[in-house]
Design a protein around this motif. Structure first.
Motif, PDB file in Angstrom:
ATOM      1  N   GLY A   1      -0.268  34.081  56.238  1.00 31.09           N
ATOM      2  CA  GLY A   1      -0.523  33.477  54.936  1.00 31.09           C
ATOM      3  C   GLY A   1      -1.990  33.134  54.775  1.00 31.09           C
ATOM      4  O   GLY A   1      -2.837  33.533  55.587  1.00 31.09           O
TER       5      GLY A   1
ATOM      6  N   LYS B   1       3.915  22.562  57.490  1.00 27.92           N
ATOM      7  CA  LYS B   1       4.242  23.032  56.144  1.00 27.92           C
ATOM      8  C   LYS B   1       3.538  22.128  55.135  1.00 27.92           C
ATOM      9  O   LYS B   1       3.736  20.924  55.138  1.00 27.92           O
TER      10      LYS B   1
ATOM     11  N   SER C   1       4.571  35.870  50.954  1.00 29.76           N
ATOM     12  CA  SER C   1       5.653  36.001  49.962  1.00 29.76           C
ATOM     13  C   SER C   1       5.479  34.980  48.839  1.00 29.76           C
ATOM     14  O   SER C   1       5.736  35.284  47.672  1.00 29.76           O
ATOM     15  N   GLU C   2       5.032  33.760  49.201  1.00 31.41           N
ATOM     16  CA  GLU C   2       4.789  32.742  48.174  1.00 31.41           C
ATOM     17  C   GLU C   2       3.638  33.155  47.269  1.00 31.41           C
ATOM     18  O   GLU C   2       3.653  32.916  46.063  1.00 31.41           O
TER      19      GLU C   2
ATOM     20  N   SER D   1       5.997  34.373  44.751  1.00 31.98           N
ATOM     21  CA  SER D   1       6.277  32.943  44.523  1.00 31.98           C
ATOM     22  C   SER D   1       7.615  32.506  45.112  1.00 31.98           C
ATOM     23  O   SER D   1       8.294  31.625  44.558  1.00 31.98           O
ATOM     24  N   LYS D   2       8.016  33.124  46.203  1.00 32.06           N
ATOM     25  CA  LYS D   2       9.256  32.732  46.884  1.00 32.06           C
ATOM     26  C   LYS D   2       8.979  32.638  48.383  1.00 32.06           C
ATOM     27  O   LYS D   2       8.266  33.462  48.944  1.00 32.06           O
ATOM     28  N   SER D   3       9.578  31.637  49.008  1.00 31.44           N
ATOM     29  CA  SER D   3       9.421  31.504  50.449  1.00 31.44           C
ATOM     30  C   SER D   3      10.728  31.739  51.194  1.00 31.44           C
ATOM     31  O   SER D   3      10.736  31.866  52.414  1.00 31.44           O
ATOM     32  N   GLU D   4      11.831  31.761  50.477  1.00 35.21           N
ATOM     33  CA  GLU D   4      13.141  31.955  51.085  1.00 35.21           C
ATOM     34  C   GLU D   4      13.756  33.245  50.553  1.00 35.21           C
ATOM     35  O   GLU D   4      13.365  33.768  49.506  1.00 35.21           O
TER      36      GLU D   4
ATOM     37  N   ALA E   1      11.709  37.959  50.504  1.00 32.99           N
ATOM     38  CA  ALA E   1      10.537  37.206  50.969  1.00 32.99           C
ATOM     39  C   ALA E   1      10.313  37.445  52.472  1.00 32.99           C
ATOM     40  O   ALA E   1       9.170  37.618  52.924  1.00 32.99           O
TER      41      ALA E   1
ATOM     42  N   ASN F   1       0.031  28.845  51.785  1.00 31.62           N
ATOM     43  CA  ASN F   1       1.025  29.737  51.196  1.00 31.62           C
ATOM     44  C   ASN F   1       1.237  30.955  52.079  1.00 31.62           C
ATOM     45  O   ASN F   1       0.272  31.593  52.506  1.00 31.62           O
ATOM     46  N   SER F   2       2.498  31.252  52.346  1.00 32.52           N
ATOM     47  CA  SER F   2       2.792  32.511  53.021  1.00 32.52           C
ATOM     48  C   SER F   2       2.547  33.646  52.030  1.00 32.52           C
ATOM     49  O   SER F   2       2.401  33.424  50.823  1.00 32.52           O
TER      50      SER F   2
ATOM     51  N   ASN G   1       7.023  39.229  54.086  1.00 29.11           N
ATOM     52  CA  ASN G   1       6.223  38.576  55.127  1.00 29.11           C
ATOM     53  C   ASN G   1       6.158  39.452  56.389  1.00 29.11           C
ATOM     54  O   ASN G   1       5.110  39.543  57.040  1.00 29.11           O
TER      55      ASN G   1
END
Length: 822
Positions: A164, A191, A199-200, A204-207, A211, A196-197, A215
């Motif tokens: 990230g 965290k 994917s975020e 805009s999603k981390s789960e 995503a 931001n990873s 990643n």
């Protein structure tokens, strides 16, 4: 392989493999690095100018020297008074003459001392000369420490970049990004909204599955990009920047010349590519390459001081100290660095070098501490504080870890050498970029799903060494809490929770992966150290064993073995200690270090009271590994590359004599010699052009064969060429004499050429009946290039360092032709 075979044809120290055909007409011509040279099996194309310019010219033309040099004299030259540029220097891939270098330094020192009595300026020069060594150590320590800090900070940032980026500032790594965040809690301190990873950042999603896949893809993509950059830079700009560097450093410190290996381009490219290689997630470390980086700093800074620039033996004393500074900044272990240089890499280590190594390591460690690359005000990343003393009965699992370390070390060396030999002798060696990318892709694909292989190896080791406390949120510390038995802030032995069991199987998979992937990684065309991967393997095995013993003690505390020292609720087993001991055992099994290893480990972790477990594990691993194979990884790579290294630790026990090893043998042509006052310039030039020997004995006459001295081919050629250009009347029929007085010449004969100043009047000699074990000892302890063999004062033959190495290989049932260089 063609280039290497040509470079290293059947030749002894007298058969110099370093001579190539080319231009030798100008003292400022291109260097010997503009040739194809092979290191670790692949042909390397040097397109850069040499980092260590020789004082003379490329040797090749000497072999085709036609004797018709320019005869345009401009003055008479007294060869005894005026030094000739290039005389006394060495060509690439040749061994230095330690005895001659030490003698030259003594003469220089004696001259400075005598002159210091004549004037104040001369006295100041003497004082500055004496102080120059300490000033040089100060500069090496400062430069090595600064580069190590830069590498640490850059590698940490680029490693986190694979997962990230920090929105507050892209130059912050993950840890620094979340330090000042106000929303972060202690449990979720890794965290924060600022980090931001990928994917975020992109979707805009981390789960979720998409995503995770994104990643995963970005992790492998960044790893491949870093690896591609690293191997490309090494291949294009500095082929010598690949690998660990320690096998070559050991060989150079033994007196071998590898021009450009410690030069400025190697330093720049190795520093950059080391960061890229570590950040790519490959199973390698930066510690071995940091020794190479520090030695490059030492070699470059030597050129600022005449005392070290012009004397190869003195320069090697500096390089020994630089190696100590390299380990000092690699581990934050200055004392261990000095011992590592003494035990593992140095060939000649006088007391003065010990003091200077200590000073250089101290300055380097102080510089690194000032930079504070880890942000914890400590020199080391693995600092631990164990709260429980070890028990005598724990020596049993510690010794088991030593046995595992020895077995792993022997297995790794055999597997890695077999793979490197395959790379060297097959088509695989022609595609180094592809090999690096394939290994990086496999490593990245296997590493990402497992959190213990996804994190950097240094972070993994730090996690495994960790002694679980009340505030630890790691899965390795997920025990079933029972605070009724808590003593202070220490946690007693307790039942493992679900997190610990999850961590155990993840660590087991990580262990298998690290064991296998490291075999294929070490020796690729990127900077690659072996210390950290070896420690990781041992730390994983140690943590697994430590948790197992801990749970055994918890559930069976009433067993006789635990009853005396492990009562219910007592804090008696420390899994982190087992990880530390396992790391030492595996590193010892691979490198065969003992004393320096233990000191490095307790400096690395701060675990001073755990020296005995570390000693037990290190010694056991060495015994087990030695029982399977005598060579450590660095010695094995030296032998694989055919470098002329006489291992001081090995004993020669065979009953052979000097006459069994000397050249020429009974069936060979007679020994090529020069006479002291009866050969013409043309005779000598013909002898030079028809032979490839790097030196010639000088005798009174061919009939008597009474030895006068020894002259190097290089010195002879430079002197003749210089005389043709600068001395009146020197032609092909001029007599060359090595005596104090010129021989009587017939009328109208051209003037003779006096070359006594380039003659070694005290070559080392042995009789033909001298046992070879004594000869081997002489070569080791005096650092000889060659030794002449006599019988009743008459010259019989010559033994070179290469002859000795070939004989040792033959006695050990190895291929004698594997010794490729002089």
């Amino acid at each position: 392989m063609g280039e290497r075979k040509e470079l290293n044809s059947e030749s002894d120290t007298m058969d110099n493999p370093g001579f190539r055909r080319g231009s030798f007409s100008s003292s400022n011509s291109s260097t010997s690095d503009e040739a194809l040279v092979e290191i670790s099996g692949t042909t390397l194309d040097f397109s850069m100018t040499d980092d260590v310019p020789p004082l003379d010219r490329d040797l090749g033309e000497f072999m085709s020297y036609n004797g018709e040099g320019a005869n345009v004299p401009n003055k008479m030259m007294d060869f005894l008074e005026e030094p000739i540029p290039g005389v006394g220097t060495y060509e690439d891939f040749n061994t230095i003459d330690w005895v001659r270098e030490k003698s030259r330094d003594r003469d220089r020192h004696r001259e400075i001392t005598n002159k210091s009595k004549e004037s104040t300026w001369a006295l100041i020069h003497r004082v500055s000369d004496a102080f120059s060594g300490w000033l040089l150590m100060l500069l090496i320590g400062l430069l090595a420490g600064s580069l190590a800090g830069l590498i640490d900070i850059s590698a940490h940032w680029m490693t986190d970049l694979k997962e990230g980026v920090c929105l507050r500032g892209f130059w912050f790594n993950h840890e620094h990004c979340c330090w000042n965040s106000k929303q972060v809690t202690f449990e979720d301190r890794d965290k924060c909204l600022e980090w931001n990873s990928w994917s975020e950042l992109i979707i805009s999603k981390s789960e979720g599955a998409f995503a995770y896949i994104l990643n995963y893809f970005m992790y492998v993509l960044w790893a491949l990009l870093f690896a591609l950059l690293a191997v490309s830079l090494v291949r294009v700009f500095a082929p010598y920047a690949c690998g660990s560097g320690i096998p070559e450093i050991k060989t150079i410190l033994s007196g071998f010349i590898i021009r450009g290996y410690l030069g400025k381009w190697t330093l720049i490219i190795k520093t950059i590519t080391l960061v890229l290689a570590v950040s790519s997630g490959l199973s390698l470390g930066k510690e071995g390459p940091l020794v190479h980086v520090a030695c490059c700093c030492g070699n470059i800074l030597c050129h600022c001081f005449t005392k070290y620039r012009k004397n190869e033996a003195k320069r090697r004393e500096v390089l020994s100290a630089a190696a100590a500074a390299g380990v000092s900044v690699a581990f934050g272990a200055p004392i261990g660095g000095v011992l590592f240089s003494l035990e593992e890499v140095s060939y000649y280590f006088p007391l003065k070098t010990l003091w200077r190594s200590f000073f250089a390591a101290l300055v380097a460690a102080f510089t690194l501490r000032s930079i504070n690359p880890f942000g914890n005000s400590r020199l080391v990343l693995f600092y631990v504080e164990f709260h429980t003393p070890w028990h005598l009965l724990e020596l049993v699992p510690f010794v088991l870890l030593g046995i595992f370390g020895g077995l792993w070390g022997a297995f790794f060396i055999r597997g890695n050498i077999a793979w490197c030999r395959k790379r060297k002798n097959t088509q695989l060696g022609k595609y180094p970029v592809l090999e690096v990318l394939i290994v990086t892709a496999i490593t990245g694909i296997l590493a990402f799903p497992n959190e213990y292989t996804r994190m950097s190896t240094s972070e993994l080791i730090s996690e495994l060494f960790n002694d679980c406390g009340l505030l630890d949120s790691s899965k390795l510390c997920d025990y079933v809490s029972n605070f009724n038995t808590t003593k202070g802030d220490q946690l007693p032995d307790r039942a493992a929770g679900a997190g610990v069991y999850t961590a155990m199987w993840q660590l087991s998979l990580a262990l298998v992966m690290k064991i296998l992937i490291t075999i294929f990684t070490f020796g690729m065309k990127v900077p690659s150290g072996l210390f950290i991967p070896s420690m990781a393997v041992g730390a994983i095995a140690g943590r697994l064993l430590g948790v197992g013993v801990e749970q055994l003690a918890f559930y069976h505390h009433d067993w006789p073995i635990f009853r005396g020292w492990c009562s219910p609720g007592a804090d008696c087993i420390t899994p982190g200690l087992y990880a530390m001991v396992g790391a030492a055992a595996c590193l010892g099994g691979v490198t065969r270090m003992t004393v320096s290893l233990v000191v490095i480990m307790f400096e690395l972790t701060g675990g001073l009271e755990y020296i005995v477990p570390l000693m037990a594990a290190a010694m056991t691993s060495k015994w087990v590994a030695d029982a399977i194979g005598r060579e450590g990884i660095y010695d094995a790579h030296i032998r694989l590359n055919g470098y002329p290294f006489l291992e001081a630790k090995e004993e020669f026990t065979h009953k052979t004599l000097a006459m069994d090893v000397m050249r020429p043998r009974r069936s060979d042509p007679t020994l090529m010699v020069l006479t002291q006052d009866s050969m013409t310039v043309e005779d000598v030039e013909t002898l030079i052009s028809e032979t490839t020997y790097s030196g010639y004995p000088v005798v009174v006459s061919r009939e008597s064969q009474r030895l006068v001295g020894f002259v190097l081919r290089r010195d002879l050629i430079i002197s003749i060429e210089n005389a043709r250009k600068k001395q009146d009347g020197i032609v092909s029929t001029s007599i060359i004499h090595f005596t104090d007085h010129s021989p009587p010449l017939p009328p109208h004969a051209p003037p003779s050429l006096k070359l006594r100043n380039i003659l070694d009047l005290s070559p080392f000699t042995v009789t033909d009946q001298t046992p070879m074990e004594i000869v081997v000892d002489i070569f080791r302890k005096l650092g000889l290039r060659q030794c002449l063999v006599t019988h009743n004062g008459r010259l019989l033959g010559i033994i070179t360092k290469k002859d000795v190495l070939k004989h040792i290989a033959q006695m050990a049932n190895q291929d004698p032709d594997s010794i490729l260089f002089n």
